[in-house]
Scaffold this active site. Sequence first.
Site, PDB file in Angstrom:
ATOM      1  CE1 TYR A  33      -3.097  -2.963   0.122  1.00  0.00           C
ATOM      2  CE2 TYR A  33      -3.613  -2.444   2.392  1.00  0.00           C
ATOM      3  CZ  TYR A  33      -3.800  -3.221   1.268  1.00  0.00           C
ATOM      4  OH  TYR A  33      -4.707  -4.258   1.301  1.00  0.00           O
ATOM      5  CB  SER A  64      -4.968 -12.109   0.047  1.00  0.00           C
ATOM      6  OG  SER A  64      -5.875 -11.152  -0.477  1.00  0.00           O
ATOM      7  CD  GLN A  75      -7.481  -8.931   3.478  1.00  0.00           C
ATOM      8  OE1 GLN A  75      -7.260  -7.906   2.853  1.00  0.00           O
ATOM      9  NE2 GLN A  75      -6.939  -9.169   4.664  1.00  0.00           N
ATOM     10  CB  ALA A 106     -19.109  -2.503  -4.177  1.00  0.00           C
ATOM     11  NE  ARG A 125     -11.643   4.662  -1.831  1.00  0.00           N
ATOM     12  CZ  ARG A 125     -11.617   3.684  -0.937  1.00  0.00           C
ATOM     13  NH1 ARG A 125     -11.979   2.472  -1.274  1.00  0.00           N
ATOM     14  NH2 ARG A 125     -11.245   3.912   0.298  1.00  0.00           N
ATOM     15  N   GLY A 173     -13.136   0.659   4.937  1.00  0.00           N
ATOM     16  CA  GLY A 173     -12.196   1.764   4.826  1.00  0.00           C
ATOM     17  C   GLY A 173     -12.919   2.999   5.321  1.00  0.00           C
ATOM     18  CD  GLU A 221     -23.782   4.932   7.574  1.00  0.00           C
ATOM     19  OE1 GLU A 221     -24.424   4.321   6.704  1.00  0.00           O
ATOM     20  OE2 GLU A 221     -23.139   5.974   7.335  1.00  0.00           O
ATOM     21  CG  ASN A 222     -19.565   1.563   7.760  1.00  0.00           C
ATOM     22  OD1 ASN A 222     -20.629   1.840   7.209  1.00  0.00           O
ATOM     23  ND2 ASN A 222     -18.399   1.892   7.239  1.00  0.00           N
TER      24      ASN A 222
END
Length: 324
Positions: A54, A151, A177, A209, A228, A284, A293-294
């Site tokens: 990353y 992954s 993953q 997504a 994004r 993320g 919220e999530n």
Amino acid sequence: MQYRRVGSSGLKVSAIGLGSWLTYGTAQEQKAANACIQKAFESGINFFDTANAYNRGAGEEAIGLALKPYDRTSYVLSTKVFFPMGDGPNDRGLSRKHIMEQCEASLRRLGVDYIDLYYCHRYDEETPTEETLRAFDDLITQGKILYGGISEWSAAQINEAAATQEKYNLHKIISNQPIYNMFERYIEDEVVPVSEQAGIGQIVFSPLAQGILTGKYKPGAQLPQGSRAANQEVNGIINSYLKEDVLKCVQQLNDLANKLDLSLAQLSLAWVLRLPNVSSALIGASKPEQIEENIRAVDVVLSQEVIEEIEQILDSVKGFAPLR
């Protein structure tokens, strides 16, 4: 918060984990990482995921700095190895050389003595699976990693790994993953059944997504400022979701969520977490309120009737395949 075992191991992670792909060390500032990780801890999240690739290590450095104030035993930290970290022929893949060198580099960047969960970021066609798994086994024996993971491996590759570990009595892989959300469901047919048999739990990425399943993108509308998709540096994958039929489907899902007094993100995360083999869904977040919220999704239990209604809505985009 709800905590789930990772596969058949004794390791427990929060059902919602915080990932750092395309978020920390790339598009967002360190300040945002610190604020989000503080909110995650306050909310009961104990699982944080990153990777050496990353932004060529910047993601690990950002996560390491943000986690520094917290007791090392209070969280589960995962990172990965596979993608290029230099221009040399051995600066990539899953050879013993690359794994050993990158594990040391990740430990330095993260500022920790050990990594809880270390992933093979992809399958390496050029390295024998035995070589890869023996390197992971040695890292576990040395105490530099506690558990190994993979992954985006196929069912056949997972079977191969399980057979190799059994044959040589190596430490078992505990996690896969993969990407998993309402639009990308390839793991359901073969990967999940094979993983269950091998004692491997799914820790899934992109459950929303790339933000499409938040409902912020509308058919025929301009991209929201600061989103994004509007960021030219990181919008490659999300743009493949921005199709009229997909966005219309998202609108229908949003209507269903409203009917259930949920946000679309909460509905989508609850749908992912309905599978017993899913140990955690990685979100993320660039703002603490997104985490607030999530995490409410962990308390949502979808009835069979609602699941069937979701299937009917998704039927219209069954052939959808994002560009990768």
